[in-house]
Design a protein around this motif. Structure first.
Motif, short mmCIF file in Angstrom:
data_model
loop_
_atom_site.label_atom_id
_atom_site.label_comp_id
_atom_site.label_asym_id
_atom_site.label_seq_id
_atom_site.Cartn_x
_atom_site.Cartn_y
_atom_site.Cartn_z
N SER B 30 0.85 -1.19 0.00
CA SER B 30 0.00 0.00 0.00
C SER B 30 0.89 1.24 0.00
O SER B 30 1.99 1.22 0.55
N GLU B 31 0.39 2.29 -0.61
CA GLU B 31 1.22 3.47 -0.74
C GLU B 31 1.52 4.09 0.62
O GLU B 31 2.61 4.61 0.86
N SER B 32 0.55 3.98 1.52
CA SER B 32 0.77 4.55 2.85
C SER B 32 1.95 3.88 3.54
O SER B 32 2.66 4.49 4.33
N ALA B 33 2.15 2.59 3.23
CA ALA B 33 3.29 1.89 3.81
C ALA B 33 4.58 2.27 3.09
O ALA B 33 5.61 2.50 3.72
N ALA B 34 4.49 2.38 1.78
CA ALA B 34 5.69 2.65 0.98
C ALA B 34 6.30 4.01 1.32
O ALA B 34 7.52 4.16 1.37
N VAL B 35 5.44 5.01 1.58
CA VAL B 35 5.97 6.35 1.80
C VAL B 35 6.68 6.49 3.15
O VAL B 35 7.31 7.51 3.42
N LEU B 36 6.59 5.46 3.99
CA LEU B 36 7.35 5.50 5.24
C LEU B 36 8.85 5.38 4.96
O LEU B 36 9.68 5.72 5.80
N SER B 37 9.16 4.87 3.79
CA SER B 37 10.55 4.86 3.37
C SER B 37 10.81 6.14 2.58
O SER B 37 10.13 6.44 1.61
N THR B 38 11.80 6.89 3.04
CA THR B 38 12.06 8.20 2.43
C THR B 38 12.44 8.05 0.95
O THR B 38 12.02 8.85 0.12
N SER B 39 13.22 7.01 0.64
CA SER B 39 13.62 6.81 -0.76
C SER B 39 12.42 6.52 -1.65
O SER B 39 12.28 7.09 -2.72
N LEU B 40 11.57 5.61 -1.18
CA LEU B 40 10.39 5.25 -1.99
C LEU B 40 9.47 6.45 -2.15
O LEU B 40 8.89 6.67 -3.20
N LYS B 41 9.38 7.24 -1.10
CA LYS B 41 8.52 8.42 -1.14
C LYS B 41 9.00 9.38 -2.24
O LYS B 41 8.20 9.90 -3.02
N LYS B 42 10.31 9.56 -2.28
CA LYS B 42 10.88 10.45 -3.29
C LYS B 42 10.59 9.94 -4.69
O LYS B 42 10.22 10.70 -5.59
N ILE B 43 10.77 8.62 -4.86
CA ILE B 43 10.52 8.03 -6.18
C ILE B 43 9.06 8.24 -6.58
O ILE B 43 8.76 8.63 -7.71
N LEU B 44 8.17 8.03 -5.62
CA LEU B 44 6.73 8.15 -5.92
C LEU B 44 6.34 9.59 -6.22
O LEU B 44 5.42 9.85 -6.98
N GLU B 45 7.04 10.52 -5.59
CA GLU B 45 6.74 11.93 -5.84
C GLU B 45 7.20 12.35 -7.23
O GLU B 45 6.58 13.17 -7.90
N GLU B 46 8.33 11.76 -7.63
CA GLU B 46 8.92 12.18 -8.90
C GLU B 46 8.16 11.64 -10.11
O GLU B 46 7.94 12.34 -11.08
N LYS B 47 7.81 10.35 -10.03
CA LYS B 47 7.10 9.79 -11.18
C LYS B 47 5.89 9.00 -10.73
O LYS B 47 5.85 8.50 -9.62
N GLU B 48 4.97 8.89 -11.64
CA GLU B 48 3.73 8.21 -11.31
C GLU B 48 3.85 6.70 -11.40
O GLU B 48 2.90 5.98 -11.20
N ASP B 49 5.05 6.25 -11.69
CA ASP B 49 5.28 4.83 -11.90
C ASP B 49 4.87 4.03 -10.67
O ASP B 49 5.27 4.34 -9.56
N ARG B 50 4.08 3.00 -10.91
CA ARG B 50 3.64 2.18 -9.78
C ARG B 50 4.53 0.96 -9.59
O ARG B 50 4.27 0.14 -8.75
N LEU B 51 5.56 0.85 -10.42
CA LEU B 51 6.46 -0.29 -10.29
C LEU B 51 7.86 0.23 -9.97
O LEU B 51 8.44 0.99 -10.73
N ILE B 52 8.35 -0.18 -8.82
CA ILE B 52 9.68 0.28 -8.42
C ILE B 52 10.62 -0.92 -8.37
O ILE B 52 10.31 -1.94 -7.75
N HIS B 53 11.72 -0.78 -9.05
CA HIS B 53 12.67 -1.89 -9.07
C HIS B 53 13.84 -1.58 -8.14
O HIS B 53 14.50 -0.55 -8.28
N LEU B 54 14.06 -2.47 -7.21
CA LEU B 54 15.18 -2.29 -6.28
C LEU B 54 16.24 -3.32 -6.62
O LEU B 54 16.06 -4.51 -6.38
N SER B 55 17.33 -2.87 -7.20
CA SER B 55 18.30 -3.82 -7.75
C SER B 55 19.23 -4.40 -6.69
O SER B 55 19.94 -5.35 -6.95
N ASP B 56 19.25 -3.82 -5.50
CA ASP B 56 20.20 -4.36 -4.54
C ASP B 56 19.57 -4.91 -3.26
O ASP B 56 20.23 -5.04 -2.24
N ILE B 57 18.28 -5.21 -3.33
CA ILE B 57 17.66 -5.82 -2.15
C ILE B 57 17.02 -7.14 -2.55
O ILE B 57 16.25 -7.20 -3.50
N ASP B 58 17.35 -8.20 -1.81
CA ASP B 58 16.83 -9.51 -2.17
C ASP B 58 15.43 -9.72 -1.59
O ASP B 58 14.96 -8.95 -0.77
N ASN B 59 14.82 -10.80 -2.05
CA ASN B 59 13.45 -11.16 -1.66
C ASN B 59 13.21 -11.16 -0.17
O ASN B 59 12.29 -10.53 0.32
#
Lengths: 333, 167
Positions: B30-59
């Motif tokens: 949920s977006e309310s959970a995602a924005v608790l992370s400052t990095s994700l919040k910034k990404i969401l503010e910048e673009k409307e993209d609903r898919l975020i790829h994190l290349s350095d974090i495993d499952n």
């Protein structure tokens, strides 16, 4: 493609008719969540679904449809043997070692004993992190607690009192305190021995390091008080010392004040205090300064603790006027 | 019931973000959970993209972080409950797992969790031998015996009576 909701994995198999067969729970997280303790807590309805739902399918299917949207409504999943496939962590990026700022953050929480006995010897990089001014300062800000000494009995060793997880912890330091502990500042103590013509020491009771200050200019025994203060601007510690000299001038005791920058000065510097006057009630001190040319007295800032009288009395704190003036002087110099 | 089924998914979909781990698996958050992370919040503010790829974090690590974020985004939970959740969250985890977790929280800038994990790691490190720390952190000893002796001499220390553990 695998989907996860709220940390729970499930996988879509469109070709198999979207049927829920089961779910594979996520051992680390879930075991903690579903522990009896977590279940016993009074959670909100949605949270209950979350916590319990981690093991119970019926709850979870409700929850996931609410969470995940129409893609997942009445979506049926099948067991995904997650750990059978991915139990080896080979795909992970190999962390040679954590970046310096992470090491910094972790070491901040480490007690001083472990930092000095262990962490310092791990490698050169860690040694430099630990010895940086920034680390020492930040680590100091992290620690909380009070060194408490029983008043009236200078010989009794101070104890260290701290709060941790809602409990008060009292620890006795293995450090052998000297005869008198005057004050403390940033974890350092100002101590005095009665032997050998009363030498002042700045010491760290935790690291047991100590530093003897140069001997006082005059041999003084009466009513001496000392204070230790930190000057953040120059990053230096200063010690102020007041004394009443034995050599009386016309019956008036000769009150003096000396100041010393720890580790820099080799001699005590006498401070002129004749132009200063202190008038004090129990919890309020007034400092007056005389202009030498006009002989006019001007009132400086008050030290007024009247408002906090109750707290101070409650804590059995007491302070002598001279000691508070010392504190003030140490800020001025 | 019918109306909630019709409305619920729509609003839920609007507020959800898909996060992809480095293993390629996707997490619906949920977006309310995602924005608790400052990095994700910034990404969401910048673009409307609903898919975020994190290349350095495993499952596994990402799932833990998301579980944490979801719990903290839940307004129905009291602060006390969240605090006890935090304690539960880090307890019993292996040092290695925490190491990945602390890195992920740093990348995602989840300050609160980063603090909790770092504290837990320090708790585990307490009373451990130098060798244990080097092994767990994958650090090579770059001190010469002379240099080490010199440091020991400079900062003479008196905790010889302490029992250090190697596991």
């Amino acid at each position: 493609m695998g989907y996860w909701a709220c940390g729970l994995p499930w996988e879509r198999y469109p070709e198999e008719g979207n049927s829920i067969v089961g779910l594979r729970s996520f051992d680390d997280v879930i075991d903690r969540f579903t522990s009896d303790k977590a279940r016993g807590l009074s959670l909100s309805p949605s949270a209950r679904v979350f916590v319990v739902g981690l093991r119970r399918l019926s709850y979870l299917s409700n929850y996931s449809s609410a969470m995940a949207g129409d893609d997942c409504v009445s979506l049926k999943c099948r067991v995904r043997p997650y750990y059978l496939r991915r139990c080896k962590r080979v795909t992970l990026t190999n962390i040679e070692s954590l970046p310096d700022d992470m090491v910094f953050k972790i070491l901040l929480h480490l007690p001083v004993e472990d930092i000095y006995n262990v962490a310092k010897f791990v490698c050169r990089k860690w040694y430099h992190i630990i010895n940086s001014h920034n680390f020492i300062y930040t680590h100091l800000q992290h620690s909380s607690g009070l060194l408490i000494q029983h008043l009236g009995a200078f010989s009794s060793s101070p104890i260290f009192v701290s709060m941790s997880r809602g409990q008060i912890e009292i620890s006795k330091l293995s450090y052998k305190f000297r005869d008198i502990v005057w004050t403390s500042c940033n974890g350092l103590l100002l101590e005095r021995t009665l032997k050998y013509g009363s030498i002042l020491y700045v010491s760290n009771p935790v690291t047991k390091q100590h530093f003897a200050l140069p001997p006082l200019n005059r041999r003084v025994f009466l009513n001496t008080y000392s204070g230790l203060g930190y000057d953040a601007a120059s990053r230096e510690y200063k010690v102020v010392h007041t004394y009443v000299c034995n050599d009386y001038n016309d019956g008036d005791p000769n009150i003096g004040c000396a100041i010393l920058t720890v580790g820099v000065d080799e001699y005590w510097r006498n401070v002129q205090t004749e132009h200063l006057c202190v008038s004090a009630s129990e919890f309020c001190w007034e400092v007056w300064e005389m202009k030498p040319d006009t002989a006019e007295w001007i009132k400086l800032l008050n030290i007024d603790l009247e408002a906090r009288k109750c707290t101070l009395e409650h804590l059995f704190c007491f302070a002598l006027p001279t000691m508070f003036v010392l504190e003030k002087l140490s800020h001025l110099s | 019931m019918v109306t909630t089924d019709e409305k619920g998914p729509l609003t839920a979909k609007k507020k959800s973000v898909i996060i992809r781990s480095c293993d390629g698996d996707e997490f619906l958050v949920s977006e309310s959970a995602a924005v608790l992370s400052t990095s994700l919040k910034k990404i969401l503010e910048e673009k409307e993209d609903r898919l975020i790829h994190l290349s350095d974090i495993d499952n596994k690590t990402l799932a833990m972080v998301i579980a944490y974020l979801s719990t903290h985004a839940d307004d129905g939970l009291s602060d006390d409950l969240k605090r006890s959740f935090d304690q539960e969250f880090v307890s019993g985890k292996e040092f290695d797992v925490l190491k990945y977790l602390v890195l992920a929280t740093d990348t995602l800038q989840v300050t609160c969790l980063c603090y909790t994990v770092a504290k837990k790691m320090a708790d585990i490190m307490k009373n451990k031998l130098v060798e244990w720390v080097r092994r767990e952190f994958d650090i090579q000893n770059d001190y010469t015996p002379e240099a080490e002796a010199e440091i020991r001499r400079l900062d003479a220390w008196a905790w010889d009576d302490r029992q250090l553990e190697d596991d």
